[in-house]
Design a protein around this motif. Sequence first.
Motif, PDB file in Angstrom:
ATOM      1  N   ASP A   1      72.663  44.424  59.738  1.00 33.11           N
ATOM      2  CA  ASP A   1      73.049  44.827  61.090  1.00 33.11           C
ATOM      3  C   ASP A   1      72.299  46.097  61.452  1.00 33.11           C
ATOM      4  O   ASP A   1      72.665  47.191  61.007  1.00 33.11           O
ATOM      5  N   LEU A   2      71.219  45.970  62.240  1.00 37.50           N
ATOM      6  CA  LEU A   2      70.387  47.121  62.586  1.00 37.50           C
ATOM      7  C   LEU A   2      71.131  48.123  63.453  1.00 37.50           C
ATOM      8  O   LEU A   2      70.951  49.335  63.308  1.00 37.50           O
ATOM      9  N   GLU A   3      71.972  47.655  64.366  1.00 32.72           N
ATOM     10  CA  GLU A   3      72.679  48.563  65.274  1.00 32.72           C
ATOM     11  C   GLU A   3      73.653  49.458  64.521  1.00 32.72           C
ATOM     12  O   GLU A   3      73.824  50.635  64.858  1.00 32.72           O
ATOM     13  N   GLN A   4      74.300  48.922  63.493  1.00 33.67           N
ATOM     14  CA  GLN A   4      75.276  49.696  62.724  1.00 33.67           C
ATOM     15  C   GLN A   4      74.673  50.319  61.463  1.00 33.67           C
ATOM     16  O   GLN A   4      75.397  50.994  60.716  1.00 33.67           O
ATOM     17  N   ASP A   5      73.366  50.088  61.225  1.00 36.05           N
ATOM     18  CA  ASP A   5      72.707  50.568  60.002  1.00 36.05           C
ATOM     19  C   ASP A   5      73.456  50.124  58.750  1.00 36.05           C
ATOM     20  O   ASP A   5      73.650  50.887  57.799  1.00 36.05           O
ATOM     21  N   ALA A   6      73.882  48.875  58.759  1.00 41.15           N
ATOM     22  CA  ALA A   6      74.725  48.376  57.676  1.00 41.15           C
ATOM     23  C   ALA A   6      74.151  47.090  57.089  1.00 41.15           C
ATOM     24  O   ALA A   6      73.526  46.284  57.787  1.00 41.15           O
ATOM     25  N   LEU A   7      74.366  46.930  55.781  1.00 34.42           N
ATOM     26  CA  LEU A   7      74.015  45.713  55.059  1.00 34.42           C
ATOM     27  C   LEU A   7      75.280  45.143  54.449  1.00 34.42           C
ATOM     28  O   LEU A   7      76.150  45.894  53.974  1.00 34.42           O
ATOM     29  N   TYR A   8      75.382  43.812  54.404  1.00 38.08           N
ATOM     30  CA  TYR A   8      76.576  43.162  53.878  1.00 38.08           C
ATOM     31  C   TYR A   8      76.162  42.144  52.818  1.00 38.08           C
ATOM     32  O   TYR A   8      75.158  41.451  52.958  1.00 38.08           O
ATOM     33  N   GLY A   9      77.010  42.081  51.770  1.00 42.59           N
ATOM     34  CA  GLY A   9      76.740  41.141  50.683  1.00 42.59           C
ATOM     35  C   GLY A   9      75.432  41.430  49.991  1.00 42.59           C
ATOM     36  O   GLY A   9      74.536  40.589  49.968  1.00 42.59           O
ATOM     37  N   ILE A  10      75.312  42.639  49.410  1.00 38.77           N
ATOM     38  CA  ILE A  10      74.008  43.071  48.894  1.00 38.77           C
ATOM     39  C   ILE A  10      73.966  43.044  47.371  1.00 38.77           C
ATOM     40  O   ILE A  10      74.996  43.143  46.682  1.00 38.77           O
ATOM     41  N   VAL A  11      72.759  42.908  46.876  1.00 35.12           N
ATOM     42  CA  VAL A  11      72.449  43.044  45.447  1.00 35.12           C
ATOM     43  C   VAL A  11      71.230  43.959  45.346  1.00 35.12           C
ATOM     44  O   VAL A  11      70.221  43.717  46.013  1.00 35.12           O
ATOM     45  N   ILE A  12      71.327  45.020  44.553  1.00 38.32           N
ATOM     46  CA  ILE A  12      70.220  45.958  44.348  1.00 38.32           C
ATOM     47  C   ILE A  12      69.814  45.899  42.881  1.00 38.32           C
ATOM     48  O   ILE A  12      70.635  46.162  41.993  1.00 38.32           O
ATOM     49  N   ILE A  13      68.568  45.529  42.634  1.00 38.76           N
ATOM     50  CA  ILE A  13      68.048  45.445  41.263  1.00 38.76           C
ATOM     51  C   ILE A  13      67.035  46.557  41.083  1.00 38.76           C
ATOM     52  O   ILE A  13      66.021  46.612  41.790  1.00 38.76           O
ATOM     53  N   GLN A  14      67.325  47.463  40.146  1.00 42.59           N
ATOM     54  CA  GLN A  14      66.415  48.586  39.861  1.00 42.59           C
ATOM     55  C   GLN A  14      65.622  48.259  38.607  1.00 42.59           C
ATOM     56  O   GLN A  14      66.184  47.906  37.568  1.00 42.59           O
ATOM     57  N   THR A  15      64.290  48.353  38.706  1.00 41.09           N
ATOM     58  CA  THR A  15      63.418  48.058  37.569  1.00 41.09           C
ATOM     59  C   THR A  15      62.545  49.263  37.270  1.00 41.09           C
ATOM     60  O   THR A  15      62.343  50.137  38.116  1.00 41.09           O
ATOM     61  N   SER A  16      62.031  49.330  36.060  1.00 40.71           N
ATOM     62  CA  SER A  16      61.067  50.355  35.670  1.00 40.71           C
ATOM     63  C   SER A  16      59.864  49.672  35.045  1.00 40.71           C
ATOM     64  O   SER A  16      59.947  48.533  34.571  1.00 40.71           O
ATOM     65  N   LYS A  17      58.719  50.384  35.020  1.00 38.88           N
ATOM     66  CA  LYS A  17      57.495  49.812  34.477  1.00 38.88           C
ATOM     67  C   LYS A  17      57.585  49.585  32.979  1.00 38.88           C
ATOM     68  O   LYS A  17      56.947  48.693  32.441  1.00 38.88           O
TER      69      LYS A  17
ATOM     70  N   GLN B   1      60.677  49.310  31.119  1.00 33.17           N
ATOM     71  CA  GLN B   1      61.860  48.621  30.592  1.00 33.17           C
ATOM     72  C   GLN B   1      62.217  47.339  31.317  1.00 33.17           C
ATOM     73  O   GLN B   1      63.105  46.626  30.884  1.00 33.17           O
ATOM     74  N   GLY B   2      61.557  47.045  32.420  1.00 32.71           N
ATOM     75  CA  GLY B   2      61.962  45.892  33.208  1.00 32.71           C
ATOM     76  C   GLY B   2      63.204  46.234  34.026  1.00 32.71           C
ATOM     77  O   GLY B   2      63.304  47.300  34.614  1.00 32.71           O
ATOM     78  N   VAL B   3      64.191  45.328  34.039  1.00 32.14           N
ATOM     79  CA  VAL B   3      65.419  45.559  34.807  1.00 32.14           C
ATOM     80  C   VAL B   3      66.268  46.623  34.124  1.00 32.14           C
ATOM     81  O   VAL B   3      66.639  46.484  32.957  1.00 32.14           O
ATOM     82  N   ARG B   4      66.574  47.713  34.848  1.00 30.62           N
ATOM     83  CA  ARG B   4      67.383  48.794  34.289  1.00 30.62           C
ATOM     84  C   ARG B   4      68.829  48.745  34.769  1.00 30.62           C
ATOM     85  O   ARG B   4      69.746  49.045  34.023  1.00 30.62           O
ATOM     86  N   LYS B   5      69.026  48.371  36.034  1.00 28.84           N
ATOM     87  CA  LYS B   5      70.373  48.421  36.584  1.00 28.84           C
ATOM     88  C   LYS B   5      70.484  47.420  37.726  1.00 28.84           C
ATOM     89  O   LYS B   5      69.557  47.235  38.505  1.00 28.84           O
ATOM     90  N   THR B   6      71.639  46.765  37.802  1.00 32.63           N
ATOM     91  CA  THR B   6      71.927  45.845  38.889  1.00 32.63           C
ATOM     92  C   THR B   6      73.219  46.291  39.565  1.00 32.63           C
ATOM     93  O   THR B   6      74.231  46.516  38.889  1.00 32.63           O
TER      94      THR B   6
ATOM     95  N   GLY C   1      59.139  52.965  39.061  1.00 33.62           N
ATOM     96  CA  GLY C   1      59.732  51.641  39.082  1.00 33.62           C
ATOM     97  C   GLY C   1      59.835  51.116  40.494  1.00 33.62           C
ATOM     98  O   GLY C   1      59.043  51.449  41.361  1.00 33.62           O
ATOM     99  N   SER C   2      60.819  50.255  40.730  1.00 35.58           N
ATOM    100  CA  SER C   2      60.997  49.690  42.060  1.00 35.58           C
ATOM    101  C   SER C   2      62.440  49.257  42.245  1.00 35.58           C
ATOM    102  O   SER C   2      63.213  49.146  41.279  1.00 35.58           O
ATOM    103  N   PHE C   3      62.808  49.020  43.500  1.00 35.28           N
ATOM    104  CA  PHE C   3      64.111  48.493  43.867  1.00 35.28           C
ATOM    105  C   PHE C   3      63.892  47.190  44.622  1.00 35.28           C
ATOM    106  O   PHE C   3      63.034  47.109  45.495  1.00 35.28           O
ATOM    107  N   LEU C   4      64.685  46.181  44.297  1.00 35.50           N
ATOM    108  CA  LEU C   4      64.660  44.918  45.012  1.00 35.50           C
ATOM    109  C   LEU C   4      66.013  44.745  45.663  1.00 35.50           C
ATOM    110  O   LEU C   4      67.052  44.702  44.974  1.00 35.50           O
ATOM    111  N   ILE C   5      66.040  44.687  47.003  1.00 39.31           N
ATOM    112  CA  ILE C   5      67.289  44.631  47.754  1.00 39.31           C
ATOM    113  C   ILE C   5      67.451  43.240  48.352  1.00 39.31           C
ATOM    114  O   ILE C   5      66.570  42.762  49.063  1.00 39.31           O
TER     115      ILE C   5
END
Length: 529
Positions: A166-182, A184-189, A156-160
Motif C-alpha cells: 500500500d503506497l499511500e499508507q507506506d505499508a506492506l502486508y503479509g511479508i517475508v524478509i530473508i537476510q543473506t550474507s556473502k 554464510q548464505g541465509v542468516r535470518k528469516t 549481504g542482501s535482503f529479499l522482501i
Amino acid sequence: MVFTLHRYMFREVLRIFVLATVALTLILSLGMLLQPVQKFGVGPRQAVTILFIFMPVTLTFVLPMAALFASALAYGRFAGDNEIDACRASGIGAMTLIYPGLVLAVLVAIANLLLSFHVMPHFVRMAETSLKSDAKQILFRNLQRRGYYAIRSGSGSFLIYADHADLEQDALYGIVIIQTSKTQGVRKTTTADEALVKFDSQGRFNEVRLTVRNCRQMGSGNEPWEGTVGLLPVTMEFESLMPDDIKFKKIDQMKRIEADLMRFDPVARLARETYTQYVTELLAQDVNEAIVSGGSYEFKGASHSVRFSARRCELRDPAAIVLAPPVVVEECDGSGRRRRLECTKAEIQVQTGTFEPKLTLYLHNPSVQETGQSLVPYGVSDLSLPEAVARRLSRTPLLDLVTGDLASGLKRPPSEILAKGQADLLRKIRGTMRDIQAEVNSRLVFGIGCVPMILIGIGLGVLQKGGHLLSAFGASCVPAAVLIISIVSGKQLTQNSAVGDSTGIWIMWGGLAFLVLLAAGIYRKLQRG
C-alpha cells in the motif's frame, strides 16, 4: 571562391552528421533505458527523465560514428559526382578540400573529450539522483508487480516478499524478509503480518527502515534459534541504483580519489567493513580477558548501561561476538532501576559501516531473575565502545589502520574473516588505481583517435569514388574497429593485476598510432593521385 567551396562542403557534411547523430542517439538511448525499466520498474515519467539524461552518455559513442559516416558518405558523393576532380582541374589541391572534414573531426574530438571527462559523469550522477528520489515508488512498484524485491546491503542482501503493498499508507502486508550474507548464505528469516516502511536519505544511499508487527524470526548458523516479538525494527541500506564505478567519474574526481581513496565508495565501504571487524576482534579480546577469570564487563549507553558475565566469548559471524552460556546480564536504565537477566545465548553485534561503531547486546529468550518472567528475544542497543578499546583506535587514520599490520594491535593473528576483509580491501585499492590509469588513457585515446578515424573515412570516400556510397564507410569501420579493440584490450590488460601497468597503456596508444600511420598513407596516395 575557396571559402564558398568549403562552406558548401561543410554544410553538406554537417547535414548528414546531424541526421545520423539524432537517429543513433535515440536508438541507443532507448536501448540503455531497457535495463532500469526491467530491473527497477521505473514509471513513464521516470523513463522520460532517464531517457533525456542518458542522451549525453550515448553522444560520447555516437558522435565519432556519426561523423565517420557523414564524412565518408559526403566525400564519397563529392568524388562520385566528379566535384573533387573539377576542383582539382581549377587548381584547388586535394588536401585543401579536406579542411571542412578536418574541422568536423577536431570539433568531434573536442566534444568527445569534454563529454567523457566532464559531461557524461555529471549526467550519470543526475540519473542516479533521479532514481534515488523515487526509491520508495520503485520498491512498492516492484512488490506490486512481482511480489518481491531484492536489496543489496553491505556484505549481504535482503529479499522482501509481500502479499500486498500500500503506497499511500507506506505499508506492506503479509511479508517475508530473508537476510543473506556473502559468507554464510541465509542468516535470518523474518515473517510478519504488517510492516511500515520509512526511507531516510544518507547521501550516497537510502536507508530503509521496516517496523514489523507480530513477527516471527528464525536464524541459521551453528545454533539456529527462533522466537516471536511484537514490534521489531529492521534496517537495511537501499542499494545505489547506478553502480559507483571509476568509468562514471570526472577527471577531477579521479584525481581526488587518487589523493584520498576513502572518497571512492567501494573502497570506503570495504575499509569500514574491515575496520568494523577489527573493532569486533579488539573488543572480543578485551571482553574475553575480563570474563574468563570470572569477572564481568560493562557497556555504557547514552541513557542506560549493561554489565554482563559469561563463560567465554567467540567469533563466529562478521561483526558479531557470541557469549557462551551461562550469560547473566545486569541492566540499568537512566533512572537507576536495575534488573538481572539470564539466557542461554547472547550476542554482541557491532554496527557495520560506521566510523564510530555502536554496539547492540542481543539476548535470546532471557528470563528475569527477580520474577522468573520469560521475555521474547530482547536487545539493548545504542551502546558505546568501551574507552579502553576506543583509545587504541583513535591514533591512526582509518585507511592506514586497516591496510597496516593488524596483528600488531591484536594479541593473536587476525581471524579468517578479518584477514580476508583486509585482502579484499588491498585488492580493491590496487584495482582502483589501475582502473583510474586505464580510464584516463582510454578516454584520451578514443577522443584523440576521432581525428585520424574521420580523416580515414574522408580519404577512403575519395579513393572509392567508383563504388557504392556506403563502401567507403564500411571500409573505414575496419580501422575504427582496430582502435576500439586496442582500447578495450589495453584497458583490460591495465586492469589485470597479473600484467604490468604499462603493457595495456602501450596497446591503447599503439592502436592510435596505427590509425595515424594509416591516415598518413591514405593521404600520401591522394596527393600522388
